[in-house]
Write an enzyme that holds these catalytic residues in place. Structure first.
Site, PDB file in Angstrom:
ATOM      1  N   TYR A 158      27.233   7.881 -12.893  1.00  0.00           N
ATOM      2  CA  TYR A 158      27.327   6.512 -13.410  1.00  0.00           C
ATOM      3  C   TYR A 158      26.335   6.291 -14.548  1.00  0.00           C
ATOM      4  CZ  TYR A 158      30.298   4.788  -9.651  1.00  0.00           C
ATOM      5  OH  TYR A 158      31.352   4.558  -8.810  1.00  0.00           O
ATOM      6  N   SER A 186      38.835   2.584  -8.637  1.00  0.00           N
ATOM      7  CA  SER A 186      39.637   3.260  -9.662  1.00  0.00           C
ATOM      8  C   SER A 186      41.058   2.712  -9.718  1.00  0.00           C
ATOM      9  CB  SER A 186      39.696   4.768  -9.396  1.00  0.00           C
ATOM     10  OG  SER A 186      38.459   5.352  -9.697  1.00  0.00           O
ATOM     11  N   ASP A 236      39.808   5.350  -3.242  1.00  0.00           N
ATOM     12  CA  ASP A 236      39.010   4.816  -4.353  1.00  0.00           C
ATOM     13  C   ASP A 236      39.679   3.575  -4.959  1.00  0.00           C
ATOM     14  OD1 ASP A 236      37.509   4.322  -6.574  1.00  0.00           O
ATOM     15  OD2 ASP A 236      37.602   6.363  -7.378  1.00  0.00           O
ATOM     16  N   ARG A 286      32.689   8.109  -4.407  1.00  0.00           N
ATOM     17  CA  ARG A 286      33.770   8.598  -5.284  1.00  0.00           C
ATOM     18  C   ARG A 286      33.788  10.129  -5.284  1.00  0.00           C
ATOM     19  NH1 ARG A 286      33.587   4.199 -10.013  1.00  0.00           N
ATOM     20  NH2 ARG A 286      35.829   4.143 -10.080  1.00  0.00           N
ATOM     21  N   GLN A 321      39.084  10.349  -2.689  1.00  0.00           N
ATOM     22  CA  GLN A 321      39.833   9.914  -3.878  1.00  0.00           C
ATOM     23  C   GLN A 321      40.965   8.923  -3.548  1.00  0.00           C
ATOM     24  OE1 GLN A 321      41.255  13.275  -6.148  1.00  0.00           O
ATOM     25  NE2 GLN A 321      39.712  12.887  -7.703  1.00  0.00           N
TER      26      GLN A 321
HETATM   27  P1  NAD Z   1      32.009   1.344 -14.464  1.00  0.00           P
HETATM   28  O1  NAD Z   1      33.130   0.383 -14.229  1.00  0.00           O
HETATM   29  O2  NAD Z   1      30.790   1.252 -13.626  1.00  0.00           O
HETATM   30  O3  NAD Z   1      31.547   1.262 -16.007  1.00  0.00           O
HETATM   31  C1  NAD Z   1      32.485   1.339 -17.057  1.00  0.00           C
HETATM   32  C2  NAD Z   1      31.936   2.171 -18.181  1.00  0.00           C
HETATM   33  O4  NAD Z   1      30.940   1.438 -18.903  1.00  0.00           O
HETATM   34  C3  NAD Z   1      31.252   3.485 -17.764  1.00  0.00           C
HETATM   35  O5  NAD Z   1      31.942   4.560 -18.368  1.00  0.00           O
HETATM   36  C4  NAD Z   1      29.832   3.324 -18.292  1.00  0.00           C
HETATM   37  O6  NAD Z   1      29.285   4.553 -18.726  1.00  0.00           O
HETATM   38  C5  NAD Z   1      30.057   2.378 -19.445  1.00  0.00           C
HETATM   39  N1  NAD Z   1      28.847   1.729 -19.996  1.00  0.00           N
HETATM   40  C6  NAD Z   1      27.750   1.246 -19.367  1.00  0.00           C
HETATM   41  N2  NAD Z   1      26.859   0.742 -20.261  1.00  0.00           N
HETATM   42  C7  NAD Z   1      27.431   0.881 -21.482  1.00  0.00           C
HETATM   43  C8  NAD Z   1      27.018   0.572 -22.811  1.00  0.00           C
HETATM   44  N3  NAD Z   1      25.841   0.016 -23.087  1.00  0.00           N
HETATM   45  N4  NAD Z   1      27.860   0.888 -23.824  1.00  0.00           N
HETATM   46  C9  NAD Z   1      29.057   1.471 -23.610  1.00  0.00           C
HETATM   47  N5  NAD Z   1      29.496   1.788 -22.375  1.00  0.00           N
HETATM   48  C10 NAD Z   1      28.696   1.505 -21.332  1.00  0.00           C
HETATM   49  O7  NAD Z   1      32.572   2.833 -14.408  1.00  0.00           O
HETATM   50  P2  NAD Z   1      33.811   3.438 -13.649  1.00  0.00           P
HETATM   51  O8  NAD Z   1      35.041   3.211 -14.424  1.00  0.00           O
HETATM   52  O9  NAD Z   1      33.809   2.927 -12.270  1.00  0.00           O
HETATM   53  O10 NAD Z   1      33.500   4.996 -13.676  1.00  0.00           O
HETATM   54  C11 NAD Z   1      32.193   5.508 -13.796  1.00  0.00           C
HETATM   55  C12 NAD Z   1      32.196   6.995 -13.730  1.00  0.00           C
HETATM   56  O11 NAD Z   1      32.632   7.451 -12.469  1.00  0.00           O
HETATM   57  C13 NAD Z   1      33.116   7.655 -14.722  1.00  0.00           C
HETATM   58  O12 NAD Z   1      32.502   8.837 -15.133  1.00  0.00           O
HETATM   59  C14 NAD Z   1      34.303   8.008 -13.926  1.00  0.00           C
HETATM   60  O13 NAD Z   1      35.078   9.050 -14.509  1.00  0.00           O
HETATM   61  C15 NAD Z   1      33.626   8.429 -12.662  1.00  0.00           C
HETATM   62  N6  NAD Z   1      34.573   8.470 -11.545  1.00  0.00           N
HETATM   63  C16 NAD Z   1      34.586   9.581 -10.758  1.00  0.00           C
HETATM   64  C17 NAD Z   1      35.502   9.678  -9.739  1.00  0.00           C
HETATM   65  C18 NAD Z   1      35.547  10.900  -8.873  1.00  0.00           C
HETATM   66  O14 NAD Z   1      36.462  11.061  -8.137  1.00  0.00           O
HETATM   67  N7  NAD Z   1      34.580  11.758  -8.942  1.00  0.00           N
HETATM   68  C19 NAD Z   1      36.374   8.656  -9.486  1.00  0.00           C
HETATM   69  C20 NAD Z   1      36.302   7.523 -10.270  1.00  0.00           C
HETATM   70  C21 NAD Z   1      35.387   7.442 -11.303  1.00  0.00           C
END
Ligand code: NAD
Length: 375
Positions: A228, A133, A130, A122, A127
């Protein structure tokens, strides 16, 4: 090279890995595109549209798979599908190989190179590819619409001659891509929204979208170097459950999206909390495929327990198949344009994106984390 797109076979899967628009772009890039008859129908795309784009419609799935150099899929492949593929061909699909490492092994044993769309790094460069996302955005939106449909209340504050209606209260567990989209959607419909996450960076994102952040105070480092969530300790989860009890039991809708990559989803909503929720409230567990955030949700089922509707829908993007297919197909197109040129794909392991998502190659599983799981 021939790129083939089969009809998805998982019951309830309406998406397709390629749209007519993307087929036309692939053809312009020098590929031949073959699509199984009616593969796009459930997503709103007819065979005629693919033919108009320059693709060839193929009736027999055996012929489709055996003649393809590259196969594009949505759902993780079954053993039966893998066996139909030509040795040396490339399969690109969601795999969730940290949960299902045997798929990578089976592909390797059958000489199939496998790219997992859920393992595309990611990074800024990747992007456009992805798919986690793009599909999580759709899932977050649909989770609110689906839960709202089961609620006997409206979302917005309404002041009328017949009285004032207070806004619905929505609690969201997990502020990743899906959770933030659910927050935005619920806010637009007029609800008051509270969100909990364990990554410290989530607080600002939630607040900037107008949500109230439920913060679990801790000295534990809850985020890994890739951004993550880490697997929370039992002690942390206990503290979190105590804190959210009041918020959950006062909510009209609870949407859970909490995941920790490669691990079983943490249980956040207990049976005890549900017993204490208001009659008619709704819980939607988006993590149900990976063990579930709700103790009593059932995969693929909507059930009523203690007068609370509990939705265990494992595939929300499939309920919005046109747009989720459009986005996924564009993610695939971006990846193919990155790894290929003039209708030929070449997998270069020194490329960061290829290194991240290519998990089986030339008869071997090459991803270290998956190799470890297979030991
Ligand atoms: P995910 O689907 O793996 O998890 C969903 C959410 O659940 C996460 O925010 C995680 O912190 C949360 N979580 C885990 N345990 C938990 C708990 N006990 N209580 C409450 N929440 C809990 O995550 P995702 O949507 O795939 O995204 C993860 C991270 O990656 C985010 O910070 C997102 O912004 C980031 N991201 C970055 C890019 C990039 O281009 N750099 C792109 C997409 C996502």
């Amino acid at each position: 090279m021939i790129i083939a797109i089969p009809k998805e076979i998982l019951p309830g899967e309406n998406r397709v890995a390629c749209t007519p628009d993307v087929a036309s772009k692939l053809i312009k890039s020098g590929y031949e595109v073959h699509i199984q008859k009616d593969a796009g129908l459930n997503a709103g795309f007819k065979d005629e549209q693919y033919v108009k784009a320059g693709a060839k419609v193929i009736d027999s799935v055996e012929q489709l798979f055996s003649s393809a150099d590259i196969v594009l899929k949505v759902q993780k492949p079954t053993e039966d599908e893998i066996k139909k593929l030509k040795k040396g061909s490339l399969l690109i699909s969601f795999v969730y190989a940290l949960h299902y490492p045997e798929i990578a092994k089976f592909c390797a044993e059958n000489g199939i190179d496998l790219i997992a769309m859920d393992m595309v790094p990611r990074t800024t460069l990747a992007q456009k590819m992805d798919a986690l996302s793009s599909q999580a955005n759709i899932a977050g939106y649909k989770s609110v619409i689906l839960a709202a449909n089961h609620l006997g209340k409206i979302f917005p504050l309404m002041m009328t001659a017949a009285g004032t209606i207070s806004p619905a209260k929505v609690v969201i567990m997990g502020a990743g891509v899906a959770g933030l989209q659910a927050l935005g959607t619920a806010k637009r419909l007029g609800a008051v929204v509270e969100v909990s996450d364990i990554r410290p960076s989530a607080k600002e994102e939630v607040q900037s979208l107008g949500g109230k952040f439920i913060e679990v105070e801790t000295t534990e480092n809850m985020q890994d170097e890739r951004g993550y969530a880490k697997q929370a300790s039992e002690e942390f989860l206990k503290k979190q459950k105590e804190l959210i009890f009041k918020h959950v039991t006062e909510a009209d809708i609870v949407i859970t999206t909490a995941l920790v990559p490669g691990k079983k989803a943490p249980v956040l909503i207990t049976e005890e909390m549900i017993k204490n929720m208001k009659p008619g409230s709704v819980v939607l567990d988006m993590a149900v495929e990976f063990g579930g955030n709700c103790e009593i949700s059932e995969p693929g089922k909507t059930v009523k327990k203690y007068d609370v509707t509990i939705i265990g829908e494992p595939n929300l993007p499939s309920l919005v198949p046109t747009h989720s297919s459009e986005m996924y197909a564009k993610n695939l197109l971006a990846l193919i344009q990155h790894i290929g040129k003039n209708g030929q794909v070449e997998l270069k392991l020194e490329d960061e994106i290829v290194k991240g998502c290519l998990i089986s190659r030339n008869g071997e599983v090459i991803n270290d984390r998956i190799k470890e799981l297979l030991k």
